[in-house]
Design an enzyme around this catalytic site. Structure first.
Site, PDB file in Angstrom:
ATOM      1  N   ASP A   3       0.816  -1.213   0.000  1.00  0.00           N
ATOM      2  CA  ASP A   3       0.000   0.000   0.000  1.00  0.00           C
ATOM      3  C   ASP A   3       0.850   1.263   0.000  1.00  0.00           C
ATOM      4  O   ASP A   3       0.453   2.287  -0.568  1.00  0.00           O
ATOM      5  CB  ASP A   3      -0.930   0.010   1.217  1.00  0.00           C
ATOM      6  CG  ASP A   3      -2.156  -0.863   1.011  1.00  0.00           C
ATOM      7  OD1 ASP A   3      -2.074  -1.805   0.197  1.00  0.00           O
ATOM      8  OD2 ASP A   3      -3.185  -0.615   1.648  1.00  0.00           O
ATOM      9  N   CYS A  62       1.107  -8.189   5.293  1.00  0.00           N
ATOM     10  CA  CYS A  62       0.746  -6.785   5.093  1.00  0.00           C
ATOM     11  C   CYS A  62      -0.740  -6.557   4.847  1.00  0.00           C
ATOM     12  O   CYS A  62      -1.547  -7.463   4.933  1.00  0.00           O
ATOM     13  CB  CYS A  62       1.625  -6.175   4.010  1.00  0.00           C
ATOM     14  SG  CYS A  62       3.306  -5.888   4.619  1.00  0.00           S
ATOM     15  N   ASP A  63      -1.072  -5.324   4.486  1.00  0.00           N
ATOM     16  CA  ASP A  63      -2.396  -4.746   4.685  1.00  0.00           C
ATOM     17  C   ASP A  63      -3.575  -5.583   4.214  1.00  0.00           C
ATOM     18  O   ASP A  63      -4.538  -5.764   4.946  1.00  0.00           O
ATOM     19  CB  ASP A  63      -2.454  -3.383   4.004  1.00  0.00           C
ATOM     20  CG  ASP A  63      -1.577  -2.361   4.695  1.00  0.00           C
ATOM     21  OD1 ASP A  63      -0.615  -2.770   5.367  1.00  0.00           O
ATOM     22  OD2 ASP A  63      -1.824  -1.159   4.550  1.00  0.00           O
ATOM     23  N   LYS A  64      -3.580  -6.046   2.974  1.00  0.00           N
ATOM     24  CA  LYS A  64      -4.747  -6.766   2.458  1.00  0.00           C
ATOM     25  C   LYS A  64      -4.545  -8.267   2.441  1.00  0.00           C
ATOM     26  O   LYS A  64      -5.473  -9.010   2.131  1.00  0.00           O
ATOM     27  CB  LYS A  64      -5.085  -6.274   1.032  1.00  0.00           C
ATOM     28  CG  LYS A  64      -5.301  -4.782   0.929  1.00  0.00           C
ATOM     29  CD  LYS A  64      -6.330  -4.282   1.916  1.00  0.00           C
ATOM     30  CE  LYS A  64      -6.383  -2.775   1.972  1.00  0.00           C
ATOM     31  NZ  LYS A  64      -5.153  -2.126   2.450  1.00  0.00           N
ATOM     32  N   CYS A 106       5.405  -2.299   8.334  1.00  0.00           N
ATOM     33  CA  CYS A 106       5.813  -0.993   8.861  1.00  0.00           C
ATOM     34  C   CYS A 106       5.613  -0.924  10.372  1.00  0.00           C
ATOM     35  O   CYS A 106       4.641  -1.441  10.912  1.00  0.00           O
ATOM     36  CB  CYS A 106       5.055   0.117   8.153  1.00  0.00           C
ATOM     37  SG  CYS A 106       5.495   0.262   6.407  1.00  0.00           S
ATOM     38  N   GLU A 165      -6.769   4.815  -0.075  1.00  0.00           N
ATOM     39  CA  GLU A 165      -6.342   5.395   1.194  1.00  0.00           C
ATOM     40  C   GLU A 165      -5.929   6.848   0.973  1.00  0.00           C
ATOM     41  O   GLU A 165      -5.365   7.196  -0.055  1.00  0.00           O
ATOM     42  CB  GLU A 165      -5.169   4.604   1.779  1.00  0.00           C
ATOM     43  CG  GLU A 165      -5.584   3.244   2.292  1.00  0.00           C
ATOM     44  CD  GLU A 165      -4.433   2.486   2.926  1.00  0.00           C
ATOM     45  OE1 GLU A 165      -3.272   2.919   2.781  1.00  0.00           O
ATOM     46  OE2 GLU A 165      -4.698   1.458   3.570  1.00  0.00           O
ATOM     47  N   SER A 168      -4.935   5.168   5.550  1.00  0.00           N
ATOM     48  CA  SER A 168      -3.854   4.279   5.941  1.00  0.00           C
ATOM     49  C   SER A 168      -3.843   4.159   7.456  1.00  0.00           C
ATOM     50  O   SER A 168      -4.257   5.071   8.169  1.00  0.00           O
ATOM     51  CB  SER A 168      -2.520   4.848   5.461  1.00  0.00           C
ATOM     52  OG  SER A 168      -1.445   4.272   6.153  1.00  0.00           O
TER      53      SER A 168
END
EC number: 4.2.1.9
Length: 616
Positions: free
Chosen positions: A81, A122-124, A195, A491, A517
């Site tokens: 992302d 990570c995000d998704k 992150c 985002e 985000s």
């Protein structure tokens, strides 16, 4: 007793062809009849949170085969992302969640796998795999790649901690010298891993612990630390235990829908609110609940947000603490332990790490555990050496952080705030609700009245902010960026970062039918539902309108009369096919994204696809 799913392709004379193909993958005669465990990896060289995962599948596979199973690994996609942010690439981020879920379903069902290990980060990726796991409802365990170490550099004589957001803000802030901006950029993301703050990736990996689907430490143990290796090995052993319990002993408590039930979703959301997790987690929990056939909604989130305190404050809400500090303070189990003592979670929920959450906490919550090995586990710390390799260091803090009055994790009576870190707002501009990460909002901004500055896209908003159109007291409205209208629900980290770089981070609000985000802070209100493209009131706001935001009252209001609002809606509807579409927005939308938009629901439904739309 349930029959192994894999028997469909391994047993009987008519499966001779399938067995021949299995043999070509290395399966021996003695293997037929063993459970086939799928390992869904997400290694890619595009994403720092996944760059170190290449060999993790082999680690898990070895443990599975030692425990008597057959391990077969496959890979899914993974979008970064941060790299996709601020340009057309972000349109693909949220839709990739559905593709990941589908790809896992396709591979597992096509090959009749008996159980599943999800190697995510990570995000998704974690949400997509979670959706697939709950859809499939076969034994599953999650093990993530782990968070990266916090960046550190010296500025003005002081050592400061950094993350990705610091690099973005510095790069846009004309007051920061080129030298300092480059120093921050080079220091912000020093190692492999997700992150370092409580952004979406780390939030979701923490929530898998609360849902009961991953082992203690999954959300907080650093990617670089040697202790994380054991999580992968133990995941391989545990999935065989879960498969044995279900297929040999008919124990349905080993299935993910019985682990991640309504109480578990309440536990996960309670944790999320207490730790000030990313607002994106709301989308993903709502989506996961639908796959699990659990009636968990925005109303439940609103109810929980009113009673759960903010017990753990982490970047981007404060520069003081990052995930490495959360781990030192006892990780997710430390937060859940405080929530348990406050009577705010269901400790009888099933868990892959033990009989139930109560049993798991007795061992893994450092405030009650007498196990020195557990304290050693949570003493694992950063090395401060840039690397892309997993398990590359074995540094430890001198002691764990068990200060529950002034430390990273706190008791209820010493909470950072008695109000939780997330809140659901509603009103005429968001009839089905919207989300604000209150953990990142200054108390003076908990009520805000301002003048709308309307933009039809994120790109226009960025240009307006950087061009000086936005001034103190404005409410920046970014619309037609929802799941359907974007499409893809981008985002808005760049607009919020640029507001900060212009000194407007505390002087303006931003509302959108898009999302934010996990790195966002400030008065940033997203997930406005219904979205503009679905006929939501946000599509009727005009520049100059007065907008009233009241977080304590959980309200957000467009301050115009019902008569005026009805007139605007009538005027919009009169535009025919151009109604509820952005004016003069130029955007290339691919066939893949158009297909997603046709089925996408608004954020209050988790932005999942609604196939019933094909039947309308």
């Amino acid at each position: 007793m349930p029959k192994l799913r894999s028997a469909t392709s391994t047993q009987g004379r008519n499966m001779a062809g399938a067995r021949a193909l299995w043999r070509a993958t290395g399966v021996k005669d003695s293997d037929f009849g063993k459970p086939i465990i799928a390992i869904s990896n997400s290694f890619t060289q595009f994403v720092p949170g996944h760059v170190h995962l290449k060999d993790m599948g082999s680690l898990v596979a070895g443990a599975i085969e030692e425990a008597g199973g057959i391990a077969k690994e496959f890979n899914t996609i993974a979008v970064d992302d941060g790299i996709a942010m601020g340009h057309g690439g972000m349109l693909y981020s949220l839709p990739s969640r559905e593709l990941i879920a589908d790809s896992v379903e396709y591979m597992v069902n096509a090959h009749c796998a008996d159980a599943l290990v999800c190697i995510s980060n990570c995000d998704k990726i974690t949400p997509g795999m979670m959706m697939a796991a709950l859809r499939l409802n076969i034994p599953v365990i999650f093990v993530s790649g782990g968070p990266m170490e916090a960046g550190k550099t010296k500025l003005s004589g002081d050592i400061i901690k950094l993350d990705l957001v610091d690099a973005m803000v510095a790069g846009a802030d004309e007051r920061v010298s080129d030298e300092d901006s480059e120093k921050i950029e080079r220091s912000a993301c020093p190692t492999c891993g997700s992150c370092s703050g409580m952004f979406t990736a780390n939030s979701m990996n923490c929530l898998t612990e609360a849902l009961g689907l991953s082992l203690p430490g999954n959300g907080s143990m650093l990617a670089t630390h040697a202790d994380r290796r054991e999580l992968f090995l133990e995941a391989g052993r545990r999935i065989m235990d879960l498969a044995t319990r279900y297929y040999k002993h008919d124990d349905e408590s080993a299935l993910p829908r019985n682990i991640a039930n309504f109480n578990a979703f309440e536990n996960a959301m309670t944790l999320d609110i207490a730790m000030g997790g990313s607002s994106n987690t709301v989308l993903h929990l709502l989506a996961g609940a639908q796959e699990a056939k659990v009636d968990f909604t925005m109303d439940d989130i609103d109810r929980l947000s009113r009673k759960v305190p903010h017990l753990c404050k982490v970047a981007p809400s404060t520069p003081k603490y990052h995930m490495e500090d959360v781990h030192r303070a006892g990780g997710v189990m430390g937060i859940l332990g405080e929530l348990d003592r406050a009577g705010l979670i269901h400790n009888d929920a099933y868990h892959v790490a033990g009989k139930n959450l109560k049993e798991v906490l007795a061992k893994w919550d450092i405030a009650q555990s007498q196990d020195e090995a557990v304290r050693k586990f949570f003493s694992a710390g950063p090395a401060g050496i840039p690397t892309t390799k997993a398990f590359s260091q074995d540094c430890r803090w001198d002691s764990v952080d068990d200060d529950r009055e002034g430390g990273c994790i706190r008791k209820r009576e010493f909470a950072f705030s008695q109000e939780g870190g997330l809140a659901v707002l509603s009103g005429n501009i968001a009839l089905d609700g919207c989300i604000v990460k209150t953990a990142g909002v200054e108390e003076e901004n908990h009520t805000f009245i301002g003048s709308a500055r309307v933009y039809e896209s994120q790109d226009d908003a960025v240009a307006g902010i950087l061009g000086g159109e936005v001034v103190a007291g404005d409410v920046v409205v970014i619309r037609y960026e929802g799941p359907k209208g974007g499409p893809g629900m981008q985002e808005m980290l760049y607009p919020t970062s640029y507001l900060k770089s212009r000194g407007l981070g505390k002087a303006c609000a931003l509302i959108t039918d898009g999302r934010f985000s996990g790195g966002t802070s400030g008065l940033s209100i997203g997930h406005v539902s219904p979205e503009a493209a679905a006929g939501g009131t946000i599509g009727l706001v005009e520049t100059g309108d007065r907008i009233e935001i009241d977080i304590p009252a959980r309200s957000i209001k467009l301050a115009i009369s019902d008569v005026e609002l009805a007139a605007r809606r009538s005027a919009m509807e009169s535009r025919g096919k151009q109604a509820w579409k952005p004016v003069d927005r130029i955007r290339e939308v691919s066939l893949a994204l158009k297909a997603y938009a046709l089925l996408a629901t608004s954020a209050d439904k988790g932005a999942v696809r609604d196939v019933s739309k094909l039947e309308d």
